[in-house]
Design an enzyme around this catalytic site. Sequence first.
Site, PDB file in Angstrom:
ATOM      1  N   HIS A 188      16.481 -84.360 -11.124  1.00  0.00           N
ATOM      2  CA  HIS A 188      17.269 -85.345 -11.682  1.00  0.00           C
ATOM      3  C   HIS A 188      18.729 -85.493 -11.101  1.00  0.00           C
ATOM      4  O   HIS A 188      19.244 -84.141 -10.778  1.00  0.00           O
ATOM      5  CB  HIS A 188      17.591 -85.135 -13.105  1.00  0.00           C
ATOM      6  CG  HIS A 188      18.292 -86.278 -14.010  1.00  0.00           C
ATOM      7  ND1 HIS A 188      19.682 -86.443 -13.743  1.00  0.00           N
ATOM      8  CD2 HIS A 188      17.805 -87.175 -14.765  1.00  0.00           C
ATOM      9  CE1 HIS A 188      19.868 -87.554 -14.505  1.00  0.00           C
ATOM     10  NE2 HIS A 188      19.075 -88.286 -14.998  1.00  0.00           N
ATOM     11  N   CYS A 247      17.231 -91.584 -11.059  1.00  0.00           N
ATOM     12  CA  CYS A 247      17.871 -92.180 -12.460  1.00  0.00           C
ATOM     13  C   CYS A 247      19.206 -93.011 -11.735  1.00  0.00           C
ATOM     14  O   CYS A 247      20.074 -92.656 -11.201  1.00  0.00           O
ATOM     15  CB  CYS A 247      18.658 -90.877 -12.970  1.00  0.00           C
ATOM     16  SG  CYS A 247      19.698 -91.330 -14.474  1.00  0.00           S
ATOM     17  N   HIS A 249      14.308 -93.086 -14.306  1.00  0.00           N
ATOM     18  CA  HIS A 249      15.017 -93.315 -15.542  1.00  0.00           C
ATOM     19  C   HIS A 249      15.980 -94.489 -15.103  1.00  0.00           C
ATOM     20  O   HIS A 249      16.623 -94.638 -14.283  1.00  0.00           O
ATOM     21  CB  HIS A 249      16.148 -92.136 -15.751  1.00  0.00           C
ATOM     22  CG  HIS A 249      15.743 -91.066 -16.196  1.00  0.00           C
ATOM     23  ND1 HIS A 249      16.644 -89.966 -16.579  1.00  0.00           N
ATOM     24  CD2 HIS A 249      14.495 -90.477 -16.528  1.00  0.00           C
ATOM     25  CE1 HIS A 249      15.779 -88.898 -16.976  1.00  0.00           C
ATOM     26  NE2 HIS A 249      14.661 -89.313 -16.905  1.00  0.00           N
ATOM     27  N   ASP A 255      16.226 -95.161 -19.779  1.00  0.00           N
ATOM     28  CA  ASP A 255      17.256 -94.124 -20.134  1.00  0.00           C
ATOM     29  C   ASP A 255      18.398 -94.595 -21.109  1.00  0.00           C
ATOM     30  O   ASP A 255      18.192 -95.803 -21.471  1.00  0.00           O
ATOM     31  CB  ASP A 255      17.892 -93.490 -18.685  1.00  0.00           C
ATOM     32  CG  ASP A 255      18.539 -92.208 -18.780  1.00  0.00           C
ATOM     33  OD1 ASP A 255      18.387 -91.544 -19.911  1.00  0.00           O
ATOM     34  OD2 ASP A 255      18.961 -91.971 -17.557  1.00  0.00           O
ATOM     35  N   HIS A 256      19.426 -93.848 -21.387  1.00  0.00           N
ATOM     36  CA  HIS A 256      20.210 -94.131 -22.601  1.00  0.00           C
ATOM     37  C   HIS A 256      20.275 -95.503 -22.887  1.00  0.00           C
ATOM     38  O   HIS A 256      20.526 -96.457 -22.067  1.00  0.00           O
ATOM     39  CB  HIS A 256      21.801 -93.892 -21.996  1.00  0.00           C
ATOM     40  CG  HIS A 256      21.745 -92.374 -21.459  1.00  0.00           C
ATOM     41  ND1 HIS A 256      22.910 -91.801 -20.947  1.00  0.00           N
ATOM     42  CD2 HIS A 256      20.956 -91.301 -21.324  1.00  0.00           C
ATOM     43  CE1 HIS A 256      22.781 -90.586 -20.623  1.00  0.00           C
ATOM     44  NE2 HIS A 256      21.547 -90.388 -20.812  1.00  0.00           N
ATOM     45  N   TYR A 284      20.499 -91.966 -27.326  1.00  0.00           N
ATOM     46  CA  TYR A 284      19.219 -91.860 -27.790  1.00  0.00           C
ATOM     47  C   TYR A 284      18.583 -92.326 -29.049  1.00  0.00           C
ATOM     48  O   TYR A 284      17.907 -91.808 -29.484  1.00  0.00           O
ATOM     49  CB  TYR A 284      18.549 -90.474 -27.465  1.00  0.00           C
ATOM     50  CG  TYR A 284      18.559 -90.135 -26.020  1.00  0.00           C
ATOM     51  CD1 TYR A 284      17.498 -90.425 -25.247  1.00  0.00           C
ATOM     52  CD2 TYR A 284      19.658 -89.269 -25.442  1.00  0.00           C
ATOM     53  CE1 TYR A 284      17.534 -90.129 -23.765  1.00  0.00           C
ATOM     54  CE2 TYR A 284      19.463 -89.054 -24.024  1.00  0.00           C
ATOM     55  CZ  TYR A 284      18.525 -89.435 -23.263  1.00  0.00           C
ATOM     56  OH  TYR A 284      18.424 -89.023 -21.811  1.00  0.00           O
TER      57      TYR A 284
HETATM   58  C1  CS2 Z   1      19.337 -86.850 -19.119  1.00  0.00           C
HETATM   59  C2  CS2 Z   1      19.770 -85.594 -18.535  1.00  0.00           C
HETATM   60  O1  CS2 Z   1      20.311 -87.758 -21.049  1.00  0.00           O
HETATM   61  C3  CS2 Z   1      20.664 -87.555 -19.665  1.00  0.00           C
HETATM   62  O2  CS2 Z   1      21.504 -87.918 -19.294  1.00  0.00           O
HETATM   63  O3  CS2 Z   1      18.873 -87.911 -18.432  1.00  0.00           O
HETATM   64  O4  CS2 Z   1      20.419 -84.664 -19.546  1.00  0.00           O
HETATM   65  C4  CS2 Z   1      18.309 -84.878 -17.928  1.00  0.00           C
HETATM   66  O5  CS2 Z   1      17.428 -84.746 -19.077  1.00  0.00           O
HETATM   67  C5  CS2 Z   1      18.694 -83.643 -17.236  1.00  0.00           C
HETATM   68  O6  CS2 Z   1      19.686 -83.858 -16.458  1.00  0.00           O
HETATM   69  C6  CS2 Z   1      17.694 -83.325 -16.478  1.00  0.00           C
HETATM   70  O7  CS2 Z   1      17.435 -82.035 -16.377  1.00  0.00           O
HETATM   71 MN    MN Z   2      18.834 -89.908 -16.250  1.00  0.00          MN
END
Ligand code: CS2
Ligand code: MN
Length: 353
Positions: free
Chosen positions: A198, A236, A265, A314-315, A328
């Site tokens: 990531h 990401c 992501h 993602d988020h 989340y």
């Molecule tokens: C995730 C990271 O919530 C987030 O931002 O994308 O915490 C991700 O899980 C870690 O960096 C991966 O090890």
């Molecule tokens: Mn991410």
Amino acid sequence: MKMTFRWYGEKDPVTLDKIRQIPNMTGVVTALYTIPVGEVWDSESILALKKVINDNGLEMEVIESVPVHEEIKLGSPARERYIENYKQTIRNLGAAGVKVICYNFMPVFDWVRSELKYVTEDGSNCLAYSQETLSKLDPKKQSLSLPGWDESYTKDELAELLKRYEAVNADKLFENMVYFLEKIIPVCEECDVKMAVHPDDPPWSLFDLPRIICDEAGIDKLFAAVDSKYNGITLCTGSLGANKGNDLVKLAAKYAKMGRVHFLHARNIKFKDENPETLFFHESPHPTECGSLDIYGIMRALYENGFEGYTRPDHGRNIWGEDGRPGYGLFDRALGAVYLSGLWEAIGKTLKK
Ligand code: CS2
Ligand code: MN
């Protein structure tokens, strides 16, 4: 592309039966949250987790994350034991049908934000980043209070750890990462489990700690140093996209073509202030028009270059009165998943014409 959703286990208020009802959802991305960082994930616990997920009609083919112990990142002699443990975890996960492991190589901190509940124009709230706020914090001088920082270290432990990192610059950290990957990638090849690093979030150094997976040069260097398809990335978009110098459409095309994007992501961010000293952005709804990133362009570049990996929205923001875990909750991520599936279908059908 396989659509997935992050699930934080039995304690997650977003339950598996809700996730299953999101259109096109094939599986969840999760982890064993009770095992201390660095210890082996035993097969029994892995299989028990997989069973709960499968019994709910979903797959468990991606793990996020198997955290890398600080001793490995520091490159101390103690790393050997943790690397052996990591190898065993890969074997156990592979035997349970896991295909991709997402991990990061950021010293001490994972993602960093200045606000967890920034209220936007439409009344929703989301994660935000202010360089001005972050620049005022110095964990070596004052006790650190960061939103989202889990405080798994005491003040003294954190100070001690930061002290040890004074001897680790970006070159040294990179060397330690390559050392780690050279040991584990052969195991990944044997077990058919792909590593997907990531990117650093945000993609620049913070609190004088080095960060090395921030841009094209860093990713190229990593791929060249350990030249195996099993050494790949989690693309990401929101993390890399915080650096305006990163051309996400170009990176998506390039790394998908190389077969190195194992996990996507997808999220969007909106810049409010682009001056580096006062940089401010907040996370936005996933569609291109809602933020500063070209999500359509990224998805199209992935499609055209044969991306077949796993994807998750993602988020998301907190909307419709939900008070979810920062980034989340259910609703906005579900909207994101459907938007991404829609783009994918449209891109595919248009290209085939
Ligand atoms: C995730 C990271 O919530 C987030 O931002 O994308 O915490 C991700 O899980 C870690 O960096 C991966 O090890
Ligand atoms: Mn991410």
